[in-house]
Design a protein around this motif. Sequence first.
Motif, PDB file in Angstrom:
ATOM      1  N   ASN A 180      -6.562 -12.334   2.144  1.00 12.12           N
ATOM      2  CA  ASN A 180      -6.525 -11.188   3.063  1.00 12.12           C
ATOM      3  C   ASN A 180      -6.814  -9.876   2.333  1.00 12.12           C
ATOM      4  OD1 ASN A 180      -4.087 -11.152   1.704  1.00 12.12           O
ATOM      5  ND2 ASN A 180      -2.805 -11.020   3.553  1.00 12.12           N
ATOM      6  N   VAL A 181      -6.380  -9.761   1.089  1.00 11.75           N
ATOM      7  CA  VAL A 181      -6.650  -8.555   0.308  1.00 11.75           C
ATOM      8  C   VAL A 181      -8.143  -8.442   0.009  1.00 11.75           C
ATOM      9  CG1 VAL A 181      -6.202  -7.379  -1.880  1.00 11.75           C
ATOM     10  CG2 VAL A 181      -4.330  -8.526  -0.669  1.00 11.75           C
TER      11      VAL A 181
ATOM     12  N   LEU B 204     -10.035  -7.490   3.224  1.00 17.95           N
ATOM     13  CA  LEU B 204      -9.800  -6.073   3.467  1.00 17.95           C
ATOM     14  C   LEU B 204     -10.666  -5.207   2.553  1.00 17.95           C
ATOM     15  CD1 LEU B 204      -8.269  -3.600   4.564  1.00 17.95           C
ATOM     16  CD2 LEU B 204      -6.473  -4.096   2.886  1.00 17.95           C
TER      17      LEU B 204
ATOM     18  N   ILE C 137      -3.518  -5.053  -3.897  1.00 13.51           N
ATOM     19  CA  ILE C 137      -4.438  -4.182  -3.166  1.00 13.51           C
ATOM     20  C   ILE C 137      -4.949  -3.073  -4.083  1.00 13.51           C
ATOM     21  CG2 ILE C 137      -4.733  -2.753  -1.112  1.00 13.51           C
ATOM     22  CD1 ILE C 137      -2.286  -4.193   0.082  1.00 13.51           C
TER      23      ILE C 137
ATOM     24  N   ILE D 119      -2.812   1.839   4.532  1.00 12.17           N
ATOM     25  CA  ILE D 119      -2.731   0.435   4.122  1.00 12.17           C
ATOM     26  C   ILE D 119      -1.360   0.211   3.496  1.00 12.17           C
ATOM     27  CG2 ILE D 119      -3.698  -1.375   2.667  1.00 12.17           C
ATOM     28  CD1 ILE D 119      -6.340   0.230   2.693  1.00 12.17           C
TER      29      ILE D 119
ATOM     30  N   THR E  65      -1.568  -6.316  11.674  1.00  9.88           N
ATOM     31  CA  THR E  65      -0.931  -7.010  10.559  1.00  9.88           C
ATOM     32  C   THR E  65      -1.770  -8.234  10.238  1.00  9.88           C
ATOM     33  OG1 THR E  65       1.308  -6.239  11.045  1.00  9.88           O
ATOM     34  CG2 THR E  65       1.105  -8.268   9.789  1.00  9.88           C
ATOM     35  N   LEU E  66      -2.262  -8.300   9.022  1.00 10.86           N
ATOM     36  CA  LEU E  66      -3.183  -9.358   8.649  1.00 10.86           C
ATOM     37  C   LEU E  66      -2.439 -10.653   8.372  1.00 10.86           C
ATOM     38  CD1 LEU E  66      -5.537  -7.429   6.195  1.00 10.86           C
ATOM     39  CD2 LEU E  66      -5.588  -7.512   8.699  1.00 10.86           C
TER      40      LEU E  66
ATOM     41  N   GLU F 274      -2.120 -14.291   6.265  1.00 11.61           N
ATOM     42  CA  GLU F 274      -2.533 -14.821   4.966  1.00 11.61           C
ATOM     43  C   GLU F 274      -3.291 -16.115   5.262  1.00 11.61           C
ATOM     44  OE1 GLU F 274       0.088 -14.024   1.429  1.00 11.61           O
ATOM     45  OE2 GLU F 274       1.645 -14.212   2.965  1.00 11.61           O
TER      46      GLU F 274
ATOM     47  N   CYS G  33      -8.430 -12.734  10.342  1.00 11.19           N
ATOM     48  CA  CYS G  33      -8.201 -11.629   9.415  1.00 11.19           C
ATOM     49  C   CYS G  33      -9.384 -10.663   9.427  1.00 11.19           C
ATOM     50  CB  CYS G  33      -7.960 -12.184   8.016  1.00 11.19           C
ATOM     51  SG  CYS G  33      -7.474 -10.940   6.813  1.00 11.19           S
TER      52      CYS G  33
ATOM     53  N   VAL H  53      -9.242  -6.575  10.679  1.00 11.27           N
ATOM     54  CA  VAL H  53      -9.645  -5.447   9.836  1.00 11.27           C
ATOM     55  C   VAL H  53     -10.762  -4.666  10.512  1.00 11.27           C
ATOM     56  CG1 VAL H  53     -10.566  -4.759   7.603  1.00 11.27           C
ATOM     57  CG2 VAL H  53      -8.940  -6.645   7.735  1.00 11.27           C
TER      58      VAL H  53
ATOM     59  N   VAL I   2      -0.393  -5.466   5.354  1.00 13.02           N
ATOM     60  CA  VAL I   2      -0.901  -6.624   4.615  1.00 13.02           C
ATOM     61  C   VAL I   2       0.247  -7.404   3.979  1.00 13.02           C
ATOM     62  CG1 VAL I   2      -2.576  -7.405   2.907  1.00 13.02           C
ATOM     63  CG2 VAL I   2      -2.906  -5.193   4.051  1.00 13.02           C
TER      64      VAL I   2
END
Length: 520
Positions: free
Chosen positions: A7-8, A11, A34, A100, A132-133, A135, A145, A149, A164
């Motif tokens: 997810n990071v 993003l 992040i 973020i 809210t993302l 995982e 995801c 974003v 995140v």
Amino acid sequence: MYSNKANVNILTSLLVAHGVRHAVVCPGSRNAPIVHNLHECPAIQCYPVTDERSAGFYALGMVQALGEPVAVCVTSGTALLNVAPAVAEAYYQERPLVVISADRPPQWIDQQDGQTLPQGDALGHFVKRSVTLPEPHDEEGRWYCNRLVNEALIVRHAPVHINVPVSEPLFEFSVPSLPQERKITLLPSDLTPQTLSHVCRMFMQAKRPMLIAGQPWNPNMDEAVSLVADNEDYVPDFVLYTGGSIVSKGLKRFLRKAKETWVVNWTGAVTDTFQNVTHVLQGDGDVVADQVRFLLEQQPHPFVQLWEELLAKVRQHAEAYEPRYSQMAVVKCFETVVDDIAVHYGNSTAIRLANIFARHPVWCNRGVNGIEGTLSTAAGFSVVTSERVACVLGDLSFFYDQNALWNQNLRGNLRILLLNNGKGGIFNMLPGLENSPARDELVAAEHHTSAEGICRQNNITYMKIADMQHLQHAIDTLLYMDSDRPVLLEAFTDAAEDEQVFKTYYRQLPPSLLMPVHRG
């Protein structure tokens, strides 16, 4: 090297794609993956600020100076709450501040674990979009995801919040490059001649374009898609989707094979039904569709013609098909004689039969697709119009909504065709469910109920039919007899027979309907 958190990385890739070039970063361990990514990314310049309250205003000042979105990244817990004053100021200045926040996994929220509080909606009214993302652990999770974003970053005149969650271990930086992520672009919200021309040009220049105009227009696509199967010659590379619900799961699965979709809707929302939206246009889909159809009349497109020929042949198959007495036979007879009547269809089997035989717009509550309210909606429609209104629905929908008939405003312009096979017949169509002993009684709510008593108590003219011999006369009477009260025809059928007739219709679709495609 980048973080191993999917997810990071999604993003980070999309921040770059959406033009975020500056980020104010605050210290912390949970947001370290992040911050690491932002630092590693050549396209983004990082500015460290320890005090989160001050960091928010630092980022706001950058937004003011640059006229472009700027990110501020904070760790989990109360760190997020400290940026609220800057976010409120950005909201009323209509500035694209991207907040973020790193977060703990959701299972640890409110469990007296360190630095945990409900962060998803912590900034409340003062952000235009808060996501809210997940995982992600599979492709659907990655798609979700990516979509979230994009939904946040297409907002350009207000602050947004991207939360995140990051699970431990936090500090593994083993991914050599960022993923290539799909970017969703929000086109200008007014249908200027330039915007309309751009959309139409993209359609006409595509090799395999397809115009999809969901409810109230999407007949016979289910049959066509079942014939096409995996034939790549019929798969579009560009879909222009003018909104409206699509009933067919098969059609939605098929359109997910397309390379990209441009969607037109009134709200500018990212309705990513086919999981491949790349552009969103806020406006009237009918205007766009009409313009495309006009251009196609002037300059026919080979791929569009290929599909038009297929759909015409499928319609001929539907018209020629003579089903045994069943719900399919009842609806086909109804659609053969219905004329200049506003028709409402119930969910499940009823609307699927409409998709086969209807040659006119149909009303159906497919926004959420619940069982409730079909009859009430049609009744409400009927009390404010002088035109005749018909409602075709199944037994469970009817009995659930029978209070729609307990109303003093109803008049003779409301006509009801009740398809009663003693259960939710759609459940007969779901592969695997036949293995459950609970299917008929508990899942499909099998019953032995008639609408006759309900009609009597509400002064509704009642008729019934149970065979092919009297069907045509019954339908004609239902639709066109003179009456100052609503009229209901209850068509009794057998659920097993309904299932077999429906499946036979699809089995008899000849593969020869597909045209060979010649490649020059």
